[in-house]
Design an enzyme around this catalytic site. Structure first.
Site, short mmCIF file in Angstrom:
data_model
loop_
_atom_site.label_atom_id
_atom_site.label_comp_id
_atom_site.label_asym_id
_atom_site.label_seq_id
_atom_site.Cartn_x
_atom_site.Cartn_y
_atom_site.Cartn_z
N ASN A 13 -22.77 27.82 -3.37
CA ASN A 13 -23.29 29.17 -3.56
C ASN A 13 -23.20 29.87 -2.20
O ASN A 13 -23.99 29.60 -1.31
CB ASN A 13 -24.75 29.10 -4.03
CG ASN A 13 -25.40 30.47 -4.08
OD1 ASN A 13 -24.72 31.50 -4.04
ND2 ASN A 13 -26.73 30.49 -4.18
N LYS A 15 -23.80 32.86 -1.53
CA LYS A 15 -24.76 33.97 -1.38
C LYS A 15 -24.02 35.20 -0.84
O LYS A 15 -22.86 35.41 -1.19
CB LYS A 15 -25.93 33.56 -0.48
CG LYS A 15 -26.52 32.21 -0.88
CD LYS A 15 -27.84 31.92 -0.25
CE LYS A 15 -28.24 30.48 -0.56
NZ LYS A 15 -29.65 30.25 -0.45
N HIS A 100 -31.07 32.30 -10.13
CA HIS A 100 -31.34 31.71 -8.80
C HIS A 100 -32.69 32.22 -8.30
O HIS A 100 -33.07 33.37 -8.56
CB HIS A 100 -30.22 32.11 -7.83
CG HIS A 100 -30.28 31.36 -6.54
ND1 HIS A 100 -31.15 31.71 -5.53
CD2 HIS A 100 -29.59 30.28 -6.10
CE1 HIS A 100 -30.99 30.87 -4.53
NE2 HIS A 100 -30.06 29.99 -4.84
N GLU A 102 -33.63 33.32 -5.57
CA GLU A 102 -33.57 34.57 -4.79
C GLU A 102 -33.47 35.77 -5.72
O GLU A 102 -33.99 36.85 -5.41
CB GLU A 102 -32.39 34.50 -3.80
CG GLU A 102 -32.69 33.53 -2.66
CD GLU A 102 -31.48 32.88 -2.03
OE1 GLU A 102 -30.34 33.36 -2.23
OE2 GLU A 102 -31.66 31.86 -1.33
N GLU A 170 -33.81 23.47 -8.47
CA GLU A 170 -33.84 23.94 -7.09
C GLU A 170 -35.27 24.27 -6.68
O GLU A 170 -35.75 25.39 -6.94
CB GLU A 170 -32.99 25.20 -6.96
CG GLU A 170 -31.52 24.99 -7.25
CD GLU A 170 -30.66 25.89 -6.39
OE1 GLU A 170 -29.85 25.36 -5.63
OE2 GLU A 170 -30.83 27.11 -6.44
N GLY A 176 -32.65 26.76 1.61
CA GLY A 176 -32.39 27.43 2.88
C GLY A 176 -33.42 27.12 3.96
O GLY A 176 -33.45 27.78 4.99
N SER A 216 -31.18 22.62 0.33
CA SER A 216 -30.84 21.99 1.62
C SER A 216 -30.08 20.68 1.48
O SER A 216 -30.24 19.77 2.29
CB SER A 216 -32.10 21.82 2.47
OG SER A 216 -32.67 23.09 2.76
C1 PEP Z 1 -28.91 27.62 -2.99
O1 PEP Z 1 -28.63 28.72 -2.54
O2 PEP Z 1 -28.88 27.44 -4.21
C2 PEP Z 1 -29.26 26.55 -2.06
C3 PEP Z 1 -29.60 25.39 -2.54
O3 PEP Z 1 -29.22 26.86 -0.73
P1 PEP Z 1 -29.33 25.80 0.50
O4 PEP Z 1 -28.39 24.68 0.17
O5 PEP Z 1 -28.91 26.58 1.69
O6 PEP Z 1 -30.73 25.34 0.53
#
Ligand code: PEP
Length: 255
Positions: A13, A15, A100, A102, A170, A176, A216
């Protein structure tokens, strides 16, 4: 192990990162590093809308799929600034991230809009990667499992048969932040999601559903997370921006 019944998927992803002209450079670096992955795990790169065409071109013939990060629940019409599933499908996009955290946090997405978008994606033969996950506060108050159950059930509301979708667990506090769920905690929630799907549909349906972990995941922790029996892949943000770390994760998924 039951993993043979479902697809392993590593989805990046991006973003709101990179510009269209970065994609070919990324693809040219990534593809040689993951040679031989074909037929093992599915690799998906979810770029910003502005880079989708370049991604489809750059990865053409490599087996790497292109995904979007969001879409409208509507099929067409007066929705300024929105992108429909029909438009994504027409480009050649195969996957789309739905719900997601976000999007839920900053753009008011709800369980209901996630359900409508999931339906719209499937109507256009796109594979939705439906995201669910608890905040730190929800985890600390002990409602993780209730919340996840509610989110999964809401996303699947109205589907008589289990559709062709991917679920990504998630935990919001891990996205992040550099804080990863322990492999045991991630496994426990992914297993629980499979039980929820089995309860809604059937054991065979649940066994065939790919459930990803995201939060992460990186080149150092991927192998252990991906070795868990109910974790079928990863949704990866930060570490998917660098071809070398993304390749290590893909190769870890291929065992
Ligand atoms: C994500 O954006 O779905 C995500 C898991 O980000 P990160 O790996 O940076 O935590």
């Amino acid at each position: 192990m039951d993993k043979q019944y479902r697809k392993a998927i590593i989805a990046g992803n991006w973003k709101m990162n990179k510009v269209a002209s970065d994609v070919k450079i990324f693809a040219d670096e990534l593809v040689p590093l993951i040679k031989g992955f074909e037929g093992c795990c599915e690799v998906v790169v979810c770029t910003p809308f502005t880079s989708l065409t370049q991604s489809l071109c750059a990865f053409s013939g490599t087996g790497v799929c292109t995904g979007a990060q969001n879409m409208s629940q509507h099929s067409s019409g007066a929705y300024t600034g929105e992108i429909s599933g029909t438009q994504l499908k027409d480009l050649g996009v195969e996957y789309v991230i739905i719900g997601h955290s976000e999007r839920r946090e900053y753009y008011g997405e709800t369980d209901n809009s996630v359900n409508l978008k999931t339906k719209a994606a499937l109507d256009n033969a796109l594979v939705p990667i439906v995201c669910v996950g608890e905040t730190l506060e929800q985890r600390e108050t002990g409602i993780t499992y209730d919340l996840i159950s509610m989110q999964v059930k809401a996303a699947l509301h109205g589907f008589e048969n289990l559709p062709n979708l991917v679920i990504a667990y998630e935990p919001v506090w891990a996205i992040g932040t550099g804080k990863t769920a322990t492999p045991e905690d991630a496994q426990s929630v992914c297993k629980f999601i499979r039980e929820v799907v089995a309860g809604l549909y059937c054991n065979e349906c649940a066994r065939a559903t790919s459930i990803l972990y995201g939060g992460s995941m990186n080149d150092k922790n991927a192998a252990e997370l991906l070795s868990q029996p109910d974790i079928d892949g990863g949704l990866i943000g930060g570490a998917s921006l660098k071809p070398d770390s993304f390749a290590i994760i893909i190769n870890a998924a291929n065992g």
